[in-house]
Scaffold this active site. Structure first.
Site, PDB file in Angstrom:
ATOM      1  CG  ASP A   1      -2.200   0.845   0.929  1.00  0.00           C
ATOM      2  OD1 ASP A   1      -2.150   1.735   0.056  1.00  0.00           O
ATOM      3  OD2 ASP A   1      -3.224   0.642   1.603  1.00  0.00           O
ATOM      4  CD1 TRP A   2       1.443   6.862   0.399  1.00  0.00           C
ATOM      5  CD2 TRP A   2       0.633   6.960  -1.690  1.00  0.00           C
ATOM      6  NE1 TRP A   2       1.821   8.055  -0.136  1.00  0.00           N
ATOM      7  CE2 TRP A   2       1.342   8.153  -1.417  1.00  0.00           C
ATOM      8  CE3 TRP A   2       0.045   6.815  -2.949  1.00  0.00           C
ATOM      9  CZ2 TRP A   2       1.466   9.181  -2.362  1.00  0.00           C
ATOM     10  CZ3 TRP A   2       0.168   7.841  -3.877  1.00  0.00           C
ATOM     11  CH2 TRP A   2       0.879   9.000  -3.583  1.00  0.00           C
TER      12      TRP A   2
END
Ligand code: NOJ
Length: 755
Positions: A290-291
Site C-alpha cells: 500500500d502507499w
C-alpha cells in the site's frame, strides 16, 4: 510490439528451451486469457537481459507528476515500473513512449489508479453495490469502470476491497462489501471478472487489485491503520475467504494492508504471503504494497530503518513498492551484501513482468486516443442507475406511505437533496460533478416543478446552523408529504475518515424532529457511507429508504423507487446498530455462554437493585441486544411468504455428503417484486465455538403477484467446514441447523445431523 526485445526467431528458440524447464514454482495462473508457457518464456527472456538496477526499477511504483524532465529521466533510466494517478491519455502516451522507445529494454509502464466504484460514471459505493446482492450488477459496474478508465490509459485499478468489515466506525466500510465473508467472496469475484474480462490482454480491461491483504477490517476500535489481533483459525474462517475466492478467480494483483496482525505487519508476513497465498493457494500474481506501507514498518516499530523494512518486505514477497522509495534506495545494497538473494529479487521481478505481458502492454502500450474518453455513455449511465435502484433498501414503510401517491404535493428538504458532490461518496478522484443528477433534480423532472416545494434547511450534513430550518419546515407544511434527504457527506467515510458517533451529524436530528411535528407524513431518504445508528430517524419517519452513496444517477434511481416505478429490493450487507457504541456489530457472532434473554433495560432497573438485577446475560443495559435492522434485511412494496424448509435428508455424510434445502416463496402482495432468499447454517457444537449463524447461499428472485417459486440450495461437506485450533479445515460431525429466510434474524430453524 516491442521489436527491440523480441526478434521472433530468437524468441521462438528461447520459448522452446524454457517451456520444458521449471519456469515458475507457481501452479495457478492469475488472470485468464493468457498463454502461460508463452508468457513465462518471455518473462525469462527479458529477465535474463536486465541489470540489477533495471530489475529494481520494475518494482518501483511512483505517483504521477505529469511528463516532467525528472520523470522522463527516471523512466528512461528504467528506474520506475509503474505509475499511479496519471489519467490524461496524452500524458500517459508521452510517458509510455519514454519507457517503450527511450529506455534500454523498452519495458512498458503500467498506469494505475484507484477506480473504486466507477471512473467517470460513478456507481453506488461498494457497500451500496453489495446491497443489491446481485453479482451481475457488480460485474457490470466493474466492466463499465474498466472501459472508461482504460480509455484514459489506466490498466490497473486498486479494487476490489474485500475486507470483511464489521465495524461501522471504520470509514473504509464504505469501500467494502460489508460484514459477511460469503457475500464479499461472491461480489469480490464478480468485480474482478468485470475489471479483467475474459482476456486481460484486451485494451479495455484493467488488472484488479484485491485488497487489503489482510485483516484490515478488524482495525481495533474501528480506527484506521490500527493494529489487529486475529487468531489464525479466525483469519482463515472470516478474513481470508474473499481473498482466496478472488485468487481462484484469477485476480491479477493483491495489495497488502497497513495493519499488523498479532504484532506482525502484513508487509513482512512471510507466512501470509509465501506460505498461504503463493504456497497453499498457488497464486502467481503481483503483490503490491500500500502507499508507503513498506516504509511504515519503521514507525510501526517493526523495522529500525528503511533498509530493514526493504529487506523484510522483499523477503516476505511484496513485489511492488508503492511510494516508499524503499526498493530503489536499499534493495541493491541488500542484494550485494547477500542479505536478499538474487533469486528473491528475480521472483519479484518475474511477477511484475508477467503482469505486463498478461496485460498485453508489450503489444499495445499506448492509449488509442482516437477512441479515448469513453465516458458517460447512455448505456453506462443506465447501468449506474440500475445499480443505484437495486441498491436502495426500504427499511420502514408505515401505512404504505411509499410509493408516493399520484398527484401528491411533495416537500423536498434536507442537506443531501441536491448534493452533487456528496451523493457520489468516497473515492471519486475523477468525478465530474455536473454530470451527477440529484434527488431534487430528478423529482422536479418526474413530477414537474408545480408539485415540488423545496428548501434544504441545512446546507451540508455537518451544518449546525439551524437558521434555515424554519423556512424548510414552513414549506413542508404546505405539502402532502415530506421528503427529508439526509445522511453524511462523502468526506465523512472512506480512508482515514472514521467516526465514533454514528448518528446523523449536524442539526439533522433536530430538523427531522421539527418536520415530524408538522404532522405530515415524513419519508427519510438516508444517504451515507456506512450503516448508521438511526434510531431517531426511525422514530421520526413514516418511511425510510436507505441508500449508501448512490453515485452519478442516484437522483433518478431514488425518484424511481419513491414513485413506485421501481420496487425496492436492496438488502443490508451489514447490520445497522441501535447505538454507536454497539460497534463492532455482526450477525455471525458467537453465542456466549449466556446469550441475551429476559433483558431488563436500564430504565426498568429499580433503585438500589441487586448486582444480579439484569439477569446476568449478554446485552447492553441501554439498548439491549441485536441490531436495529439485521444483516440481510430489506422491505419491498409487496410481501413475501417463506414456506417451511424442506431437506432432502436429515443426515449428511461428513466426508462427501450433500444436502439440499428448499423453500417455497410466494409473493402475497399486489405488485411484482424481488426478495433475496438467504441460506444460513449453524454448527451447534464445534471443537472451537461456532457462530450462531453463517451465510452459505442466497438467491435473488423476482415474483409477480400471487406467483410462487421454490428456491433450492445444495450444501456439501466442505460448505460446513471451518478451521480448527490446528488450522486444519474440518467438517465435524454433529448437529446442525439451517434457515432459509429473508434476513439473518428471521425464519424457523430446521435441524440435520452430520455423521
Ligand atoms: C492507500 C489506500 O489504503 C489504498 O486502498 C489505495 O489503493 C492506495 N492508497 C493508493 O491510492
Amino acid at each position: 510490439m516491442n521489436k527491440k526485445l523480441f526478434p521472433s526467431i530468437a524468441f521462438g528458440l528461447l520459448a522452446t528451451i524454457v517451456a520444458g524447464g521449471a519456469i515458475s514454482s507457481c501452479t495457478k495462473s492469475a488472470a485468464k486469457g493468457s498463454d502461460n508457457a508463452d508468457i513465462e518464456a518471455r518473462v525469462e527472456a527479458l529477465l535474463s537481459q536486465m541489470t540489477i538496477d533495471e530489475k529494481i526499477g520494475q518494482l518501483n511504483q511512483l505517483t504521477g507528476v505529469g511528463c516532467t524532465p525528472e520523470r522522463v529521466a527516471e523512466i528512461r533510466s528504467g528506474s520506475v515500473g509503474s505509475l499511479l494517478n496519471e489519467v490524461d491519455p496524452d500524458t500517459v502516451n508521452a510517458l509510455q513512449r519514454e519507457a517503450v522507445e527511450n529506455s534500454r529494454l523498452g519495458i512498458p509502464l503500467i498506469i494505475a489508479r484507484d477506480v473504486i466504484h466507477g471512473f467517470k460514471t460513478i456507481f453506488p459505493i461498494p457497500l451500496g453495490q453489495a446491497a443489491t446482492w446481485d453479482a451481475s450488477i457488480v460485474e457490470e459496474g466493474a466492466r463499465v469502470a474498466a472501459d472508461e478508465a482504460s480509455s484514459a490509459g489506466v490498466r490497473w485499478t486498486f479494487s476490489p476491497m474485500v475486507d470483511v468489515s464489521r465495524d461501522a466506525r471504520w470509514g473504509r466500510i464504505a469501500e467494502s462489501f460489508g460484514e459477511d465473508p460469503y457475500l464479499a467472496s461472491k461480489l469480490g469475484v464478480a468485480m474482478v471478472n468485470g475489471y479483467q474480462g475474459d482476456d486481460l490482454s484486451k485494451p479495455n480491461t484493467m488488472a484488479a487489485c484485491v485488497k487489503h491483504f489482510v485483516g484490515y477490517g478488524a482495525s481495533e476500535g474501528g480506527k484506521d491503520y490500527n493494529t489487529t489481533w486475529i487468531p489464525e483459525p479466525h483469519l482463515r474462517d472470516v478474513y481470508l475467504p474473499p481473498f482466496k475466492a478472488c485468487a481462484d478467480a484469477g485476480a491479477a494483483t493483491f495489495m497488502c494492508s497497513f495493519n499488523d496482525i498479532n504484532g506482525m505487519p502484513t508487509n513482512a508476513d512471510t507466512h501470509l504471503m509465501r506460505d498461504i497465498l503463493r504456497g497453499e493457494w498457488g497464486w502467481d500474481g503481483v503483490m503490491c504494497s500500500d502507499w508507503s506501507s513498506i516504509q511504515q514498518m519503521v514507525p510501526q516499530g517493526y523495522c529500525k530503518d528503511l533498509e530493514a523494512a526493504t529487506e523484510a518486505a522483499a523477503k516476505a514477497g511484496v513485489d511492488v513498492d508503492m511510494m516508499s522509495y524503499a526498493y530503489v534506495s536499499s534493495l541493491k545494497n541488500l542484494v550485494e551484501q547477500g542479505k536478499v538473494s538474487e533469486k528473491v529479487l528475480d521472483d519479484l521481478v518475474r511477477n511484475v513482468l508477467r503482469l505486463k505481458f498478461r496485460l498485453g502492454l508489450f503489444e499495445n502500450p499506448y492509449v488509442d486516443t482516437a477512441n479515448a474518453r469513453r465516458f458517460f455513455t447512455e448505456s453506462n449511465l443506465a447501468a449506474a442507475q440500475h445499480a443505484a435502484e437495486q441498491s436502495a433498501i426500504l427499511l420502514k414503510n408505515d401505512g404504505g406511505v411509499l410509493p408516493l401517491k399520484e398527484g401528491v404535493r411533495i416537500a423536498v428538504t434536507g442537506p443531501m437533496m441536491d448534493a452533487k458532490h456528496d451523493q457520489n461518496g468516497t473515492w471519486c478522484f475523477d468525478l465530474e460533478k455536473d454530470k451527477t443528477v440529484t434527488v431534487l433534480e430528478a423529482l422536479n423532472d418526474m413530477y414537474g416543478e408545480g408539485k415540488i416545494v423545496a428548501a434544504p434547511g441545512l446546507t451540508y450534513s455537518r451544518d449546525t446552523n439551524a437558521a434555515g430550518i424554519a423556512a424548510a419546515v414552513a414549506k413542508a407544511r404546505t405539502a402532502d408529504v415530506i421528503l427529508f434527504v439526509c445522511g453524511e457527506e462523502a468526506v465523512l467515510s472512506g480512508e482515514a475518515h472514521c467516526r465514533t458517533d454514528l448518528t446523523l451529524p449536524g442539526a439533522q436530528k433536530e430538523m427531522l424532529r421539527q418536520l415530524k411535528a408538522t404532522g405530515k407524513p415524513v419519508v427519510s431518504v438516508v444517504m451515507t457511507g456506512r450503516p448508521m445508528a438511526i434510531k431517531d430517524v426511525v422514530d421520526n419517519s413514516d418511511a425510510i429508504l436507505y441508500c449508501f452513496h448512490p453515485g452519478t444517477m442516484g437522483g433518478p434511481a431514488i425518484a424511481n423507487v419513491l414513485s413506485g416505478k421501481v420496487n425496492p429490493s436492496g438488502h443490508l450487507p451489514a447490520s445497522m446498530p441501535k447505538a454507536s457504541a454497539q460497534a463492532p456489530l455482526y450477525y455471525s457472532h458467537k453465542n456466549t455462554g449466556r446469550p441475551a434473554e429476559g433483558m431488563m433495560l436500564m430504565d426498568e432497573v429499580p433503585l438500589e437493585a441487586e448486582q444480579t438485577s439484569t439477569g446476568c446475560t449478554s446485552f447492553y443495559m441501554d439498548c439491549g441486544d441485536g441490531p436495529l435492522f439485521p444483516f440481510g434485511y430489506g422491505l419491498s412494496y409487496t410481501d413475501f411468504n417463506y414456506g417451511p424448509v424442506v431437506l432432502s435428508s436429515e443426515k449428511m455424510d461428513a466426508k462427501n455428503g450433500t444436502i439440499t434445502a428448499s423453500c417455497e416463496i410466494e409473493n402475497t402482495g399486489s405488485v411484482k417484486g424481488a426478495t433475496v432468499a438467504q441460506l444460513y447454517i449453524r454448527d451447534l457444537v464445534g471443537s472451537l465455538c461456532r457462530p450462531v449463524k453463517e451465510l452459505k447461499g442466497y438467491e435473488k428472485i423476482e415474483l409477480a403477484p400471487g406467483e410462487k417459486r421454490t428456491v433450492s440450495f445444495t450444501l456439501n461437506a466442505d460448505d460446513l467446514a471451518f478451521y480448527n485450533a490446528a488450522n486444519e479445515r474440518v467438517t465435524e460431525p454433529g448437529d446442525f441447523q439451517l434457515w432459509i429466510a429473508a434476513d439473518s434474524a428471521s425464519g424457523e430453524a430446521k435441524g440435520f445431523v452430520v455423521e
